[in-house]
Each structure stands twice: as structure tokens, then as C-alpha cells.
Design a protein around this motif. Structure first.
Motif, PDB file in Angstrom:
ATOM      1  N   PRO A  22     103.917  -2.714  -0.197  1.00 17.33           N
ATOM      2  CA  PRO A  22     103.530  -4.065  -0.626  1.00 17.33           C
ATOM      3  C   PRO A  22     104.279  -5.139   0.150  1.00 17.33           C
ATOM      4  CG  PRO A  22     104.997  -3.071  -2.232  1.00 17.33           C
ATOM      5  CD  PRO A  22     104.679  -1.989  -1.230  1.00 17.33           C
ATOM      6  N   GLU A  23     103.735  -6.316   0.126  1.00 21.89           N
ATOM      7  CA  GLU A  23     104.362  -7.479   0.752  1.00 21.89           C
ATOM      8  C   GLU A  23     104.694  -8.480  -0.359  1.00 21.89           C
ATOM      9  OE1 GLU A  23     101.645  -8.825   3.736  1.00 21.89           O
ATOM     10  OE2 GLU A  23     102.007  -7.108   5.057  1.00 21.89           O
ATOM     11  N   HIS A  74      97.782  -4.355  -1.738  1.00 17.19           N
ATOM     12  CA  HIS A  74      97.903  -4.354  -0.272  1.00 17.19           C
ATOM     13  C   HIS A  74      97.643  -2.961   0.277  1.00 17.19           C
ATOM     14  CE1 HIS A  74      99.284  -5.412   3.729  1.00 17.19           C
ATOM     15  NE2 HIS A  74     100.022  -4.306   3.717  1.00 17.19           N
ATOM     16  N   THR A 131      90.095  -4.262   1.595  1.00 17.79           N
ATOM     17  CA  THR A 131      90.047  -5.563   0.953  1.00 17.79           C
ATOM     18  C   THR A 131      89.125  -5.492  -0.254  1.00 17.79           C
ATOM     19  OG1 THR A 131      89.653  -7.934   1.325  1.00 17.79           O
ATOM     20  CG2 THR A 131      88.086  -6.410   2.320  1.00 17.79           C
ATOM     21  N   THR A 156     100.031  -0.859  -5.934  1.00 16.14           N
ATOM     22  CA  THR A 156      99.552  -1.912  -5.027  1.00 16.14           C
ATOM     23  C   THR A 156      98.711  -1.341  -3.895  1.00 16.14           C
ATOM     24  OG1 THR A 156     101.636  -1.835  -3.760  1.00 16.14           O
ATOM     25  CG2 THR A 156     101.473  -3.448  -5.560  1.00 16.14           C
ATOM     26  N   SER A 157      99.054  -0.140  -3.420  1.00 14.77           N
ATOM     27  CA  SER A 157      98.278   0.449  -2.325  1.00 14.77           C
ATOM     28  C   SER A 157      96.896   0.908  -2.795  1.00 14.77           C
ATOM     29  CB  SER A 157      99.034   1.624  -1.709  1.00 14.77           C
ATOM     30  OG  SER A 157      99.230   2.661  -2.656  1.00 14.77           O
TER      31      SER A 157
END
Length: 662
Positions: free
Chosen positions: A389-390, A412, A417, A450-451
Motif C-alpha cells: 500500500p501507499e 492499491h 483499478t 489493500t492489494s
């Protein structure tokens, strides 16, 4: 070109097994001559803690299974080992073995196995030891000075704690009377003793119920008599409204300490004969933290008089302080969080640090050159770091305009997307403690979500550490109110700004975070579901004997005196508000948890029974407070993902479907 896919449905190489294998972090690093030693988690080996040795040439070895180096003093434990260099025979190591809580001696260069130094007691929780220090010149054969926690009955509060001396010759292995008692036991809680450079005095930290160590502690100084016993103990500083979590002698016989008397844990130097404590670097930053374990360290004096110290507001870094000028120089590097353990080896400082892109690893700073390097437990990317994640460190506005700190981890994945017009689901994470802190570091459990396209918001709600005593005190008598409001405010803000789908919000947490999760599900309509992990659910029960001694009066400050506000205890408890529960939930519990026992979960489930609320309850034998076994963590993480998938309408055929009962 990025592939479009529904949030939460993205494929990811970060599976539950990988996340479990990287759970935990190194702890308790110390120098033994030219060597370094520390403990490391081994999730695949029933969750044991391995004692790791790094030799001067850089090679490493470890004390193999079945040895499990972890203390149970105050249940959260403390520094479980110590060592000394010897002229012959290599180093001597003394450690606590988790399974029987005995102290053992170990010669890593010798031919034999570790041998016991302390006896087993059949009373209650037995004899437990923490924060040891070796004194080869004390007593007839050398001694280990440490904290002794001794149960006197079967109840969790039937015990005493004091500073004791264990002979190195093994004579106490079967004889409790061979253990010398050094302190008088007048305080309920003590840390291990710090010996002055001249060997004539000793200092330690103490506190008593109902205070927790972040509320108020005392620094005790005593003389060491010819009989080797501590005499004339006296309070040097501290008190009910001053928290001192660490002390350390300087080479010149002064005491260094961290105190929050200014509203922030800052560094001071004090004359042990009663002189005024002098502040060394006044800043609105924290130079220490909460003493959840006995023997944590945030600073260490160097041989040249400078001080290596961790500090920061929210995030932490390592700096070198000149105590005479107040000049503080920080090291360069990517690390945003340092664990509460530092060691000094000549001109080198060794700590344990992590960043948003790396897990906790052993870092060495050479103060003579300013260079840093990784020397142990190096982070290795098991997958393409593009899947990490960012995160962003953000400050939100809560009720009454108060600030709320949080780390936001958006969904992320490289090449993925979400569909146009679709907002992602988010899970609000409430950390444990509650006097604790969520650090901005790489966590593969977060990356697991998150991935796959599920965002995570880690909230450092009011009451969290890292932002000064006033922020910490926001939770006084407001537990179940401020923490719930702050988490809801962050979730609401993310929805209002178009970051998160307001209809697909979840909340999760363990221990005190489990409380906040359950209180949120029974007290707000913000969340579509929640994951409650080894929680507190019944304040009245928890405050009247259903937990361990260390936290048995914690609620006096978090909720209020039980004798004065019993209705508050009942009204805030999720177990008395199950009629307000309308959303699915997952409940995860270790069967051997002495801090948040399964009985609370069982009563909660009985109150929910027959109400038609989809839920699942998973228990894990052999697990206590905090899951440590790889198989447990895999099961728990996959069950959590399945809950979100079913609630949010996401297809996840790659994890077992969690059976939700009504």
C-alpha cells in the motif's frame, strides 16, 4: 493498461500464509561483548520466540526449538534475557523459557543444553521472572537481579512482585529459599534494578493500583549494604501525575530519565541525592512511551557522554543528543517507527526500525561516521513491492473540533483499478491498548486487504500515545465514547470526501480494539459489519476479577470508579447493548487468554442468540492474548476476508467461505 475490476475482487500474491509468516517483529536487542542478541518470532513453530545470536563476523545462529524465550510477568511480559562476556568459555546467557517460566542459564559455546536456575511453584500462576541483569561478582557464585512475580494463591490478583537475586550456581533450581529478596515488596509493580557505576546504589521504577504506568510512577533509589540487600529505599521523583517509564545511570553517577511532567515524555538528568531534575531537550515530542512491558528502553547513554534517543510526534526516529547543549541530530534513513529497544556497543547504537516499505529490522548506527546499516532480520520482499500500500498520515476533525490522527491505506495493486463510479470498501482498524499507538509501517495484514481492493484506515483515536499527555488523557472516563466517536469520524470523513463507499464500511480490532469494535457495532450505524478479536465485552465482569492483575483496575481511569458509576459500566458494555446490534460480525478468540477470557465472548453470544444476526465464532486452542501461530493467523485472516466479501457483495472463491449463523 490497468485492468478494471470490482474493488475487493482483485487477485493478489499476498495470501494469508505469507502475511502470517511475516507477523511479529524482533525484540530486546542487547550487546554481549562483540556480539548482538535479540528475540525473533517463529509463527511456523507454534509461535515461539527464538533467541538469535549475531557473532562479531556477522554470522547468526539461534537457540533452537523447543526453547521459547518469553516472560509472562504482568502477562504482557518484559525483557526475557540477559548475557555477559567471559574471559573463557564464551558468553553466558540467562533467559526465561515460556513453557515453565523458569530462568535458565546457557553457554552457547559449550556442549550442553540450558539448565534451570529457578524452581517451579505449584501455586497459582507460579514463579515468573523478567528484566534480568547479570552480576557475576555478587553473592557467593554470582547472581541475576530481576523482577520476581510470585503467586500466593489461585486467583489472578493473589501475587506479589519484588526485586530478587537468583544465584548463578543453580542452587535455587529446586529451592525457593535460595532466592534472595532485595526489595521490600511495598509496591505492587516494579521494574528491574539499575546498578550505579560505583556499585553502591540502585534505582528502579515502581507504581501501584489503580494507576497504570503511563498515569504515574515513582523512581526509587536505595543504598546497597554490605549484606547485599537494598537499604533505605526512597522516592527520588515521580508521583501519581508523573509517568517515568525508563531510567539509566550515566558514567558520572547521575540518573537519566524520561518523564512526562511537561505534558510530553522528555529527557531529564537528576542528581540521585535529591537534586532538581534538569530537562535536556524540551520539545513537544515523545522521547519515550507506555510501559506495557517491563524493561523497555527508548534511550541509552554513550561512552562519550552523548545520548542515543528515540523521539517524535506520531512517527519516531533515532537521534543523538548532546545533554550539555541540547543539540539533537537525527540519523538519515527511511525508517518511520522504532521499537522501544536500544542497545549500545562502543560507539555503535543498535535499534529495531521499520518504514511503510519495510518490516522491522535490526539497524546499526556508527556514531563516529554517521553511517547506518542493516545487520539483522533484514527485510526481504517476498512479492513485488508494487503490491504494497501507499499510505498517508492524516489528521481529521472530530466532535468539538478535536484532532484525530490516522493512517490511510487506499486500495492499491499494480495494473488494477476499480470501475468508474464505484467507491471502494474500507475497514477501520482500532488498535489495542487502548493506551497504544498504530505506527505507519509495512504490515502484510494490511497489504492483504489493500492489494485486493479494500482500503484500511488505522485510527490513533483520542487516548493514543505519541501525541502528548493531553491527547492520551482524552480517554479518561470516556472509553467507549471518544474512541468510538473518533473511529466513526474518520470513517465518515472518508465517505464524505468520496474516498470510501459509505455503505461498505467495516470496523475491526483486537483486545481494547475489539472493545472499540463491539462498542461501535452496538452504538453506531456507521458500519456494515465488524471483526471482533479477543475483546473486552463486559466492563463489570472485566473489572471484578475476569482479567489479570496488571489491568485489573485500568477501568478506574478509563471508565471511572466502579463503586461510584456502576451504571456507566453496564450502559457502555456491548454485552448489555446487543439489542442494538443489526450487522454481521466475526468473533475470534484464543482459548487460553488470561487477559480477555473466552467467558466474555460466550456471554455475548448467548445474548445475541435468536436475534437473527449473521455471525461466526472461531476459537483457537493454544492461543493466548494475541495470535502467534501461523495456522491461527491464516484461519483468522481468511475468515475476516470472507466476512467482508459476503457483506459487501464481493466474489472471493480463493478463501474458504465463512459460515455465518443466525
Amino acid at each position: 493498461m490497468a485492468t478494471t475490476g470490482a474493488y475487493g475482487s482483485w487477485p493478489s500474491p499476498i495470501d494469508a500464509a505469507l502475511a502470517a509468516s511475516r507477523d511479529g517483529r524482533p525484540e530486546y536487542v542487547e550487546a554481549v561483548g562483540d556480539e548482538l542478541w535479540w528475540t525473533e518470532p517463529r509463527p511456523a513453530q507454534a509461535g515461539r520466540r527464538a533467541l538469535v545470536r549475531r557473532l562479531a563476523d556477522g554470522t547468526t545462529a539461534e537457540l533452537p526449538a523447543p526453547w521459547n524465550v518469553r516472560s509472562r510477568v504482568i502477562e504482557y511480559g518484559g525483557r526475557p534475557w540477559t548475557g555477559t562476556e567471559r574471559a573463557e568459555g564464551g558468553p553466558l546467557i540467562v533467559f526465561v523459557h515460556f513453557d515453565d517460566q523458569r530462568l535458565y542459564a546457557y553457554e552457547p559455546d559449550g556442549p550442553g543444553e540450558p539448565w534451570p536456575l529457578t524452581p517451579v511453584s505449584p501455586v497459582g500462576g507460579g514463579l515468573r521472572w523478567a528484566d534480568p541483569s547479570l552480576h557475576p561478582d555478587r553473592g557467593a557464585s554470582g547472581e541475576i537481579w530481576c523482577v520476581l512475580e510470585e503467586f500466593t494463591g489461585e486467583g489472578p490478583g493473589e501475587l506479589r512482585r519484588l526485586i530478587a537475586a537468583v544465584p548463578l550456581d543453580g542452587s535455587a533450581a529446586g529451592d525457593r529459599s535460595a532466592v534472595r529478596e532485595l526489595s521490600d515488596g511495598r509496591h505492587r509493580f516494579v521494574t528491574g534494578p539499575e546498578l550505579s557505576p560505583d556499585g553502591r546504589r540502585v534505582a528502579w521504577i515502581a507504581w501501584d493500583h489503580p494507576r497504570m504506568p503511563w498515569d504515574g510512577t515513582e523512581v526509587i533509589v536505595a543504598d546497597i549494604g554490605d549484606d547485599g540487600v537494598f537499604h533505605a529505599p526512597r522516592t527520588l521523583l515521580g508521583g501519581p501525575q508523573e509517568s517515568v517509564p525508563q531510567i539509566q545511570w550515566t558514567a558520572g553517577g547521575q540518573l537519566l530519565l524520561a518523564s512526562d511532567r511537561s505534558g510530553w515524555w522528555n529527557l531529564y538528568r537528576a542528581d540521585p541525592d535529591g537534586g532538581v531534575a534538569v530537562e535536556l531537550c524540551p520539545r513537544e515530542e515523545e522521547f519515550a512511551g507506555p510501559l506495557w512491558k517491563i524493561g523497555l528502553s527508548w534511550f541509552r547513554p554513550l561512552e562519550n557522554g552523548l545520548i542515543a534517543t528515540l523521539h517524535g510526534k506520531g512517527a519516531t526516529t533515532l537521534g543523538i543528543l548532546d545533554p550539555e547543549t541540547g543539540t539533537l541530530v537525527d540519523i538519515a534513513g527511511p525508517w518511520t517507527a522504532w521499537a522501544e529497544t536500544l542497545a549500545v556497543q562502543g560507539s555503535r547504537v543498535i535499534g529495531i526500525a521499520a518504514s511503510p516499505h519495510s518490516a522491522y529490522e535490526i539497524v546499526e548506527l556508527d556514531t563516529s561516521t554517521g553511517h547506518t546499516r542493516i545487520i539483522g532480520a533484514p527485510h526481504e520482499d517476498a512479492v513485488d513491492p508494487a503490491y504494497y500500500p501507499e499510505p498517508a498520515d492524516r489528521t481529521f476533525t472530530g466532535p468539538g473540533g478535536r484532532e484525530i490522527h490516522a493512517h490511510i491505506y487506499p486500495p492499491h495493486s499494480p495494473g488494477r483499478t476499480g470501475p468508474a463510479g464505484e467507491l471502494p470498501p474500507y475497514v477501520v482498524w482500532a488498535h489495542g491498548g487502548p493506551t497504544g499507538h498504530a505506527a505507519l509501517v509495512l504490515d502484510l495484514e494490511i497489504a492483504y486487504f489493500t492489494s485486493r481492493g479494500i482500503g484500511v484506515a488505522e485510527v490513533n483515536y483520542g487516548g493514543s500515545t505519541g501525541y502528548g499527555r493531553a491527547y492520551r488523557n482524552r480517554l479518561r472516563e470516556q472509553w467507549g465514547v471518544v474512541d468510538v466517536e473518533d473511529c466513526a469520524a474518520v470513517a465518515g470523513a472518508l465517505a464524505a470526501e468520496g474516498t470510501a463507499d459509505p455503505h461498505r464500511l467495516a470496523v475491526r480490532g483486537g483486545s481494547a480494539g475489539g472493545w472499540t469494535t463491539a462498542a461501535s457495532l452496538t452504538g453506531t450505524d456507521v458500519y456494515a459489519c465488524g471483526t471482533i478479536i479477543y475483546p473486552i465485552l463486559d466492563l463489570t465482569g472485566w473489572g471484578t476479577g475476569e482479567t489479570h492483575d496488571f489491568e485489573s483496575q485500568y477501568l478506574e481511569s478509563l471508565v471511572g470508579p466502579l463503586a461510584e458509576v456502576p451504571d456507566r459500566y453496564r450502559e457502555r458494555s456491548p454485552i448489555t447493548r446487543t439489542d442494538r446490534l443489526t450487522t454481521p460480525f466475526l468473533l475470534l478468540q484464543g482459548e487460553d487468554d488470561p487477559i480477555c477470557p473466552p467467558v466474555q465472548c460466550e456471554r455475548f453470544l448467548a445474548a445475541v442468540q435468536g436475534r437473527g444476526i449473521p455471525h461466526a465464532y472461531l476459537t483457537y486452542p493454544g492461543e493466548g492474548h494475541g495470535f502467534r501461530r501461523a495456522e491461527t493467523m491464516i484461519s483468522a485472516l481468511e475468515a475476516e476476508l470472507s466476512l467482508y466479501a459476503q457483506t459487501f457483495g464481493i466474489e472471493r472463491p480463493d478463501v474458504p467461505r465463512l459460515e455465518l449463523r443466525k
